[in-house]
Enzyme design. Sequence first.
Site, mmCIF file in Angstrom:
data_model
loop_
_atom_site.group_PDB
_atom_site.id
_atom_site.type_symbol
_atom_site.label_atom_id
_atom_site.label_comp_id
_atom_site.label_asym_id
_atom_site.label_seq_id
_atom_site.Cartn_x
_atom_site.Cartn_y
_atom_site.Cartn_z
ATOM 1 N N THR A 124 0.872 -1.180 0.000
ATOM 2 C CA THR A 124 0.000 0.000 0.000
ATOM 3 C C THR A 124 0.905 1.225 0.000
ATOM 4 O O THR A 124 1.614 1.470 0.991
ATOM 5 C CB THR A 124 -0.891 0.035 1.259
ATOM 6 O OG1 THR A 124 -1.635 -1.175 1.314
ATOM 7 C CG2 THR A 124 -1.837 1.219 1.219
ATOM 8 N N LYS B 48 -7.743 1.528 -2.997
ATOM 9 C CA LYS B 48 -7.385 1.103 -1.630
ATOM 10 C C LYS B 48 -7.508 2.275 -0.642
ATOM 11 O O LYS B 48 -8.113 2.138 0.425
ATOM 12 C CB LYS B 48 -5.954 0.555 -1.651
ATOM 13 C CG LYS B 48 -5.307 0.363 -0.311
ATOM 14 C CD LYS B 48 -5.638 -0.951 0.330
ATOM 15 C CE LYS B 48 -5.075 -1.007 1.739
ATOM 16 N NZ LYS B 48 -5.398 -2.208 2.443
ATOM 17 N N LYS C 278 -1.511 5.200 8.598
ATOM 18 C CA LYS C 278 -0.723 5.245 7.354
ATOM 19 C C LYS C 278 -1.647 5.458 6.141
ATOM 20 O O LYS C 278 -1.409 6.324 5.306
ATOM 21 C CB LYS C 278 0.054 3.937 7.187
ATOM 22 C CG LYS C 278 0.798 3.843 5.867
ATOM 23 C CD LYS C 278 1.300 2.448 5.560
ATOM 24 C CE LYS C 278 1.740 2.379 4.094
ATOM 25 N NZ LYS C 278 2.181 1.076 3.654
HETATM 26 P P1 NAD Z 1 6.173 -5.846 7.292
HETATM 27 O O1 NAD Z 1 6.943 -4.719 7.889
HETATM 28 O O2 NAD Z 1 5.804 -7.008 8.146
HETATM 29 O O3 NAD Z 1 6.980 -6.425 6.021
HETATM 30 C C1 NAD Z 1 7.701 -5.642 5.124
HETATM 31 C C2 NAD Z 1 9.013 -6.372 4.838
HETATM 32 O O4 NAD Z 1 9.736 -5.672 3.815
HETATM 33 C C3 NAD Z 1 9.950 -6.436 6.063
HETATM 34 O O5 NAD Z 1 10.207 -7.796 6.379
HETATM 35 C C4 NAD Z 1 11.222 -5.691 5.608
HETATM 36 O O6 NAD Z 1 12.410 -6.289 6.103
HETATM 37 C C5 NAD Z 1 11.121 -5.838 4.097
HETATM 38 N N1 NAD Z 1 11.846 -4.856 3.309
HETATM 39 C C6 NAD Z 1 11.851 -3.497 3.419
HETATM 40 N N2 NAD Z 1 12.605 -2.944 2.439
HETATM 41 C C7 NAD Z 1 13.090 -3.972 1.689
HETATM 42 C C8 NAD Z 1 13.909 -4.060 0.533
HETATM 43 N N3 NAD Z 1 14.398 -2.958 -0.073
HETATM 44 N N4 NAD Z 1 14.202 -5.280 0.032
HETATM 45 C C9 NAD Z 1 13.720 -6.403 0.632
HETATM 46 N N5 NAD Z 1 12.931 -6.405 1.739
HETATM 47 C C10 NAD Z 1 12.624 -5.188 2.256
HETATM 48 O O7 NAD Z 1 4.872 -5.168 6.631
HETATM 49 P P2 NAD Z 1 3.514 -5.911 6.198
HETATM 50 O O8 NAD Z 1 2.537 -5.888 7.323
HETATM 51 O O9 NAD Z 1 3.865 -7.201 5.527
HETATM 52 O O10 NAD Z 1 2.957 -4.874 5.113
HETATM 53 C C11 NAD Z 1 3.485 -4.798 3.801
HETATM 54 C C12 NAD Z 1 2.604 -3.863 2.990
HETATM 55 O O11 NAD Z 1 1.262 -4.374 2.973
HETATM 56 C C13 NAD Z 1 2.522 -2.443 3.550
HETATM 57 O O12 NAD Z 1 2.527 -1.529 2.486
HETATM 58 C C14 NAD Z 1 1.190 -2.428 4.297
HETATM 59 O O13 NAD Z 1 0.624 -1.137 4.375
HETATM 60 C C15 NAD Z 1 0.363 -3.358 3.410
HETATM 61 N N6 NAD Z 1 -0.767 -4.003 4.101
HETATM 62 C C16 NAD Z 1 -0.603 -4.553 5.339
HETATM 63 C C17 NAD Z 1 -1.686 -5.168 5.956
HETATM 64 C C18 NAD Z 1 -1.527 -5.808 7.335
HETATM 65 O O14 NAD Z 1 -2.554 -6.130 7.939
HETATM 66 N N7 NAD Z 1 -0.315 -6.035 7.826
HETATM 67 C C19 NAD Z 1 -2.936 -5.214 5.319
HETATM 68 C C20 NAD Z 1 -3.066 -4.674 4.045
HETATM 69 C C21 NAD Z 1 -1.965 -4.067 3.442
#
Ligand code: NAD
Length: 293
Positions: free
Chosen positions: A93, A168, A243
Amino acid sequence: MARIGFIGLGNMGGPMAANLVKAGHEVLGFDLAAPVLKAAEESGVKPASHASQAVKEAAVVITMLPQGKHVLTAWTDILQSTAQGTLVIDCSTIDVESSRRAHEMAKTAGCLSLDAPVSGGTGGASAGTLTFMAGGSEEAFAQAKPILEAMGKKIVHCGEAGAGQAAKICNNMILGISMVGVCEAFALAEKLGLSHQALFDVASTSSGQCWSINTYCPVPGPVPTSPANNDYKPGFAAALMLKDLRLSQEAALASGASTPLGAQAAQLYALFEKLGNGGRDFSAIIEMFREKA
Ligand code: NAD
C-alpha cells in the site's frame, strides 16, 4: 507454473509467498531481515542473497514492502536484473504518485507492471482470501490474474496505472471515518444509558449499518469475532489505519479533492497513536471518546 521472485516477506508477504508455493509455483524470495527470510524458507520459498538474484530469470516479480520509497528503491534494483517482458507486480500500500512512477520505470525497462494492493490483513494473507485492487494495462492484468488467484479470492481491475492504490486509499478513508462515527455513537449511547446490544440491534439493521458496526463492532458482545472481544488485539493495527489515512490526505492535496472528514479522521488516529496505541486494533479508538481517556 511460473518462476516468481518475491521481495518483502514480512507479515503479509511471507504467507502470500507460501500460498504461491502451495499452488505449485517456484518462488525465490528476498527480504532485508534475515529471520523473515528464514521463516519463508520453512514454507518452501527458496532464499536469495539479494533482490537481483531472486528476480533473475523470473517470469513474474512481486514486491510487498512498507512504503513508496522502499518500492521505488527495490524496483530500481529489480528492473536492472529482469528480462524485457517480465511482469512486475507491487502489492504494497503506497502513495499513488510513487506507484505511477514505478509503472513508468517498468515501461522504460520494457516490463509489464501492475499495482495490486490488498485488503484482508494477515488472516486473509494466510488463508489465501485477500482482495486485490489492481491498476495497469489489460495485458498486465490478464497475466497477473491467475497468479493473484493463488493468494486471493477477489481480484478487481480498477483501471490504469495507480488505480489499485487509489481504490485502496478511498476504501480505507471510508473505513477510518465510519469507525470514528460508530465509536462516537457507542460512547454517546453509554452516556445515555443505552445498552451496547440495543444500539447494535437497531443500528446494524437500520440506516446506520456499515462494516464498522455489523462486522467489526468496536465494543465487546454484539459481534463475538470483533477485536473488541480480544482486548483490541489487531486485526488491523491503528498505525496501519493512520498510514492509509495519511496516504488519502496526500492524494487529496495532490489532486485538489475536498476530504474534511478524512482529514479529521487522520488527526484523530495520529493523536491515538501518539497516546501509545499504534499497535492496538484501530477500533480501540472508542476509548479516546470515553471520559477515562
Ligand atoms: P512488514 O513490515 O511485516 O513487512 C515488510 C518487509 O519488507 C519487512 O520484512 C522488511 O524487512 C522488508 N523490506 C523493506 N525494504 C526492503 C527491501 N528494499 N528489500 C527487501 N525487503 C525489504 O509489513 P507488512 O505488514 O507485511 O505490510 C506490507 C505492505 O502491505 C505495507 O505496504 C502495508 O501497508 C500493506 N498491508 C498490510 C496489511 C496488514 O494487515 N499487515 C494489510 C493490508 C496491506
